[in-house]
Design a protein around this motif. Sequence first.
Motif, PDB file in Angstrom:
ATOM      1  N   ALA A 265      -5.352 -16.333  -3.299  1.00  0.00           N
ATOM      2  CA  ALA A 265      -4.928 -15.097  -2.637  1.00  0.00           C
ATOM      3  C   ALA A 265      -5.966 -14.630  -1.619  1.00  0.00           C
ATOM      4  O   ALA A 265      -7.178 -14.644  -1.874  1.00  0.00           O
ATOM      5  CB  ALA A 265      -4.690 -14.004  -3.678  1.00  0.00           C
ATOM      6  N   LEU A 266      -5.478 -14.256  -0.425  1.00  0.00           N
ATOM      7  CA  LEU A 266      -6.278 -13.706   0.667  1.00  0.00           C
ATOM      8  C   LEU A 266      -7.298 -14.704   1.211  1.00  0.00           C
ATOM      9  O   LEU A 266      -8.335 -14.309   1.763  1.00  0.00           O
ATOM     10  CB  LEU A 266      -6.958 -12.405   0.240  1.00  0.00           C
ATOM     11  N   THR A 267      -7.007 -15.997   1.075  1.00  0.00           N
ATOM     12  CA  THR A 267      -7.786 -17.013   1.790  1.00  0.00           C
ATOM     13  C   THR A 267      -6.919 -17.713   2.832  1.00  0.00           C
ATOM     14  O   THR A 267      -7.359 -18.693   3.430  1.00  0.00           O
ATOM     15  CB  THR A 267      -8.378 -18.067   0.826  1.00  0.00           C
ATOM     16  N   SER A 268      -5.708 -17.224   3.052  1.00  0.00           N
ATOM     17  CA  SER A 268      -4.893 -17.659   4.173  1.00  0.00           C
ATOM     18  C   SER A 268      -5.204 -16.756   5.371  1.00  0.00           C
ATOM     19  O   SER A 268      -5.900 -15.741   5.252  1.00  0.00           O
ATOM     20  CB  SER A 268      -3.416 -17.592   3.807  1.00  0.00           C
ATOM     21  N   PHE A 269      -4.691 -17.120   6.532  1.00  0.00           N
ATOM     22  CA  PHE A 269      -4.983 -16.389   7.764  1.00  0.00           C
ATOM     23  C   PHE A 269      -4.370 -14.993   7.693  1.00  0.00           C
ATOM     24  O   PHE A 269      -3.165 -14.835   7.543  1.00  0.00           O
ATOM     25  CB  PHE A 269      -4.415 -17.155   8.960  1.00  0.00           C
ATOM     26  N   GLN A 270      -5.217 -13.961   7.796  1.00  0.00           N
ATOM     27  CA  GLN A 270      -4.782 -12.569   7.670  1.00  0.00           C
ATOM     28  C   GLN A 270      -5.026 -11.797   8.965  1.00  0.00           C
ATOM     29  O   GLN A 270      -6.023 -12.038   9.657  1.00  0.00           O
ATOM     30  CB  GLN A 270      -5.531 -11.875   6.524  1.00  0.00           C
ATOM     31  N   THR A 271      -4.116 -10.850   9.270  1.00  0.00           N
ATOM     32  CA  THR A 271      -4.302  -9.980  10.435  1.00  0.00           C
ATOM     33  C   THR A 271      -3.981  -8.537  10.032  1.00  0.00           C
ATOM     34  O   THR A 271      -2.943  -7.993  10.396  1.00  0.00           O
ATOM     35  CB  THR A 271      -3.398 -10.420  11.602  1.00  0.00           C
ATOM     36  N   PRO A 272      -4.862  -7.880   9.278  1.00  0.00           N
ATOM     37  CA  PRO A 272      -4.543  -6.557   8.723  1.00  0.00           C
ATOM     38  C   PRO A 272      -4.424  -5.447   9.754  1.00  0.00           C
ATOM     39  O   PRO A 272      -3.901  -4.370   9.424  1.00  0.00           O
ATOM     40  CB  PRO A 272      -5.727  -6.297   7.774  1.00  0.00           C
ATOM     41  N   LEU A 273      -4.877  -5.667  11.000  1.00  0.00           N
ATOM     42  CA  LEU A 273      -4.813  -4.629  12.026  1.00  0.00           C
ATOM     43  C   LEU A 273      -3.714  -4.891  13.052  1.00  0.00           C
ATOM     44  O   LEU A 273      -3.657  -4.227  14.087  1.00  0.00           O
ATOM     45  CB  LEU A 273      -6.172  -4.514  12.741  1.00  0.00           C
ATOM     46  N   ALA A 274      -2.834  -5.825  12.762  1.00  0.00           N
ATOM     47  CA  ALA A 274      -1.771  -6.191  13.700  1.00  0.00           C
ATOM     48  C   ALA A 274      -0.661  -5.147  13.733  1.00  0.00           C
ATOM     49  O   ALA A 274      -0.547  -4.293  12.848  1.00  0.00           O
ATOM     50  CB  ALA A 274      -1.184  -7.549  13.311  1.00  0.00           C
ATOM     51  N   SER A 275       0.191  -5.243  14.769  1.00  0.00           N
ATOM     52  CA  SER A 275       1.453  -4.510  14.802  1.00  0.00           C
ATOM     53  C   SER A 275       2.512  -5.407  14.162  1.00  0.00           C
ATOM     54  O   SER A 275       3.140  -6.230  14.826  1.00  0.00           O
ATOM     55  CB  SER A 275       1.838  -4.170  16.245  1.00  0.00           C
ATOM     56  N   PHE A 276       2.708  -5.262  12.857  1.00  0.00           N
ATOM     57  CA  PHE A 276       3.459  -6.258  12.086  1.00  0.00           C
ATOM     58  C   PHE A 276       4.929  -6.350  12.461  1.00  0.00           C
ATOM     59  O   PHE A 276       5.524  -7.421  12.364  1.00  0.00           O
ATOM     60  CB  PHE A 276       3.334  -5.951  10.586  1.00  0.00           C
ATOM     61  N   PHE A 277       5.547  -5.256  12.881  1.00  0.00           N
ATOM     62  CA  PHE A 277       6.982  -5.277  13.121  1.00  0.00           C
ATOM     63  C   PHE A 277       7.357  -6.244  14.245  1.00  0.00           C
ATOM     64  O   PHE A 277       8.499  -6.695  14.326  1.00  0.00           O
ATOM     65  CB  PHE A 277       7.474  -3.865  13.452  1.00  0.00           C
ATOM     66  N   ARG A 278       6.403  -6.587  15.084  1.00  0.00           N
ATOM     67  CA  ARG A 278       6.653  -7.506  16.189  1.00  0.00           C
ATOM     68  C   ARG A 278       6.702  -8.963  15.735  1.00  0.00           C
ATOM     69  O   ARG A 278       7.084  -9.840  16.520  1.00  0.00           O
ATOM     70  CB  ARG A 278       5.558  -7.357  17.242  1.00  0.00           C
ATOM     71  N   PHE A 279       6.313  -9.220  14.503  1.00  0.00           N
ATOM     72  CA  PHE A 279       6.139 -10.605  14.057  1.00  0.00           C
ATOM     73  C   PHE A 279       6.841 -10.833  12.710  1.00  0.00           C
ATOM     74  O   PHE A 279       6.874  -9.972  11.845  1.00  0.00           O
ATOM     75  CB  PHE A 279       4.650 -10.939  13.916  1.00  0.00           C
ATOM     76  N   GLN A 280       7.421 -12.012  12.548  1.00  0.00           N
ATOM     77  CA  GLN A 280       7.933 -12.505  11.259  1.00  0.00           C
ATOM     78  C   GLN A 280       8.993 -11.619  10.615  1.00  0.00           C
ATOM     79  O   GLN A 280       9.046 -11.481   9.396  1.00  0.00           O
ATOM     80  CB  GLN A 280       6.755 -12.734  10.299  1.00  0.00           C
ATOM     81  N   GLY A 281       9.825 -11.027  11.454  1.00  0.00           N
ATOM     82  CA  GLY A 281      11.010 -10.383  10.939  1.00  0.00           C
ATOM     83  C   GLY A 281      10.865  -8.920  10.609  1.00  0.00           C
ATOM     84  O   GLY A 281       9.811  -8.456  10.178  1.00  0.00           O
ATOM     85  N   TRP A 282      11.965  -8.194  10.794  1.00  0.00           N
ATOM     86  CA  TRP A 282      11.969  -6.745  10.584  1.00  0.00           C
ATOM     87  C   TRP A 282      12.072  -6.371   9.120  1.00  0.00           C
ATOM     88  O   TRP A 282      11.895  -5.205   8.766  1.00  0.00           O
ATOM     89  CB  TRP A 282      13.120  -6.125  11.364  1.00  0.00           C
ATOM     90  N   ALA A 283      12.341  -7.303   8.244  1.00  0.00           N
ATOM     91  CA  ALA A 283      12.345  -6.999   6.811  1.00  0.00           C
ATOM     92  C   ALA A 283      10.931  -6.816   6.269  1.00  0.00           C
ATOM     93  O   ALA A 283      10.748  -6.348   5.141  1.00  0.00           O
ATOM     94  CB  ALA A 283      13.068  -8.091   6.032  1.00  0.00           C
TER      95      ALA A 283
END
Length: 405
Positions: A293-311
Amino acid sequence: MNKTKNCALAFAALGACAPEAQAQDIKLKPLIDARFRYEHVDQDGVADQSDAATLRVRSGVQASTGPWAALVESEATIGIDNHYNDGLNGRPLPLVADPQNIELNRAQLRYVDHHVTVTAGRQLLDLADQRFVGPSAWRQNEQTFDAVRVTWAGVPRLSIDATYSWSARTVNGIDGTPARPQSVPGDNWFGLASYAAPVGTLTGFAYLVDQDLASLQGFRLSSQSYGARFAGSRTIAKGWKLGYVTSFARQSDYRNNPNRYVASYYLAEASLSGKVLAATGGYEVLGADQGTALTSFQTPLASFFRFQGWASKFTTTPPNGLRDLYGTLGASWKANGPVSGYSVSATWHHFDSDRLSQHYGDEIDLLAQARIRRTTVAARLARYAADAFATDTTKVFLTLEWSLS
């Protein structure tokens, strides 16, 4: 730095240039925008459904004279129908991360002259495509940063963008909890160097994210990412434009992160757009290391709604990483009369793991939108069909947004 200090910084600095201001007019620009949104969430594994009707209003003013500008803006989110889990109230309902809130959204001072822009105070950061750092504008409470940002464009085609941020102001608002805090302190450094060529812009970047809060995943979201991005477009026929984006980055642990890991990021995307029709296809990979857990690529400060689906199933990258194959078909056209434009689109996502060959699920996102003078009306549907990750989820969004500008 607290709210009072930020305001004091902005107005004290503006006052420091008062002698110059006497020789120039001070221009005042009001800042007002509002958004009403109804969000319905039906999620397998949760007995009840969420219904969130929220109203967000931002208001403020910008005062400018010569190369100086000071800006102050408040933000308030009101829950009209509160039958949802806002991330803070602990209700056994699907999550809609729009808690009620009232706070200082921005308080900044800006200087622009001689190809240099310096912005200090609480501000929005919109860097590149917002994959690493963005304002999370979809959420009612915007993500802002206490920061100093310097941009320079003194050489043709070359630009430098450097930011130091000591606090990330999250979408959780003033009632944030230790696990979902109002703000996250840390020494964050973001740097981009871009060269604009006729075929596209090449950008080298470094994002050093310091999530210096033990209650937030035990510092495990602190990371350093280095990479490059190339984006451009060209006309290929009359009325048709081809766009292309590619990016690569490597991420590893940073500062107090107790994990030791290295993970990669890849993006390849192409688009074709005409006067009415547009199509986009892409493949994005947030790589995994050893599956912890949490050793994959993380972007905690991103604008998430723009990426990987609106769900919003992948705001935290799963331990085995994530591969997103996606495509969008859309159309937009202008009109005469009170409705100035319409747009519709459909997007499909196919989600797999980066390791162990797992199929996480698929998602369909649909949008219909119209622009009526200063108002935008939109309806969205997101349907995530789970296989090996999360649960089936349907979301419906109805939005009414108005802006003075």
